[in-house]
Scaffold this active site. Structure first.
Site: not given
Ligand code: MG
Ligand code: ZN
Length: 159
Positions: A12, A14
Site C-alpha cells: 500500500d 499512503d
C-alpha cells in the site's frame, strides 16, 4: 511452455511508504516518506520478488488531482526509492470514488488481479503490506497473505 508464476510483495502507499495526510497527498511537495521506509524498501529489494505498489487514489475521481500529477508523484517516489538503492517494479492505482463502485478500489481485489495478470504472479504465495482493514480485505479477496503494519513495522523489518 513452462508456466512459472512468481510471488510478489504488494505495498500500500499512503501510511506505508509515505505519511498519510488528512488533506491527501496532492503533489510531490506533500509527499513525505515514512520513517524507515526507504531503508526497509532497500532490504526488500534484495528479494527477487516483484515489489508492486497498489494504492487507492480517489483524489483523481474527486477532482483534487489529475492523473498526470499522480503519475508525477509516483515517478518521483520511484526515483527517490531507487536513489536509496531500493526498487519498485510497478505502481497500480485506483482513480475512482467509492460511489463509483469499481472493482479496483480496495477492499476490492482488482489491482492485485491486474498485477497478477500482467506480471504473472502467484497470488497465493504473495503478500500485501498495508495499514488499513481494507488492505487486509483486498488481500484476502485475492487469496494473498496480508501484513498489517504497525507504527514500528519498518523498524522490525530492519532487524
Ligand atoms: Mg494506507
Ligand atoms: Zn477503481
Amino acid at each position: 511452455m513452462l508456466n512459472v508464476l512468481r510471488p510478489a510483495i504488494f505495498l500500500d502507499r499512503d501510511g506505508v511508504i509515505n505519511r498519510n495526510r488528512p488533506d491527501h497527498v496532492k503533489c510531490w511537495a506533500e509527499f513525505e516518506f515514512m520513517p524507515g521506509a526507504l531503508q526497509a524498501l532497500r532490504q526488500l529489494a534484495r528479494l527477487s520478488w516483484p515489489l508492486v505498489v497498489v494504492s487507492n487514489q480517489a483524489i483523481i475521481g474527486r477532482g483534487l488531482a489529475n492523473r498526470q500529477t499522480v503519475d508525477e508523484i509516483h515517478a518521483n517516489m520511484v526515483f527517490a526509492i531507487q536513489e536509496a538503492r531500493g526498487r519498485v517494479d510497478a505502481v497500480l492505482y485506483c482513480p475512482h470514488r467509492p460511489d463509483e463502485h469499481c472493482d479496483c478500489r480496495k477492499p476490492q481485489p482488482g489491482l492485485l488481479l491486474q498485477a497478477a495478470e500482467h506480471l504473472h504472479l502467484d497470488l497465493a504465495r504473495s503478500y500485501l503490506i498495508g495499514d488499513a482493514e481494507t488492505d487486509v480485505q483486498a488481500a484476502q479477496a485475492a487469496g494473498c497473505q496480508a501484513i498489517l503494519v504497525l507504527d514500528a513495522f519498518w523498524a522490525l523489518v530492519l532487524l
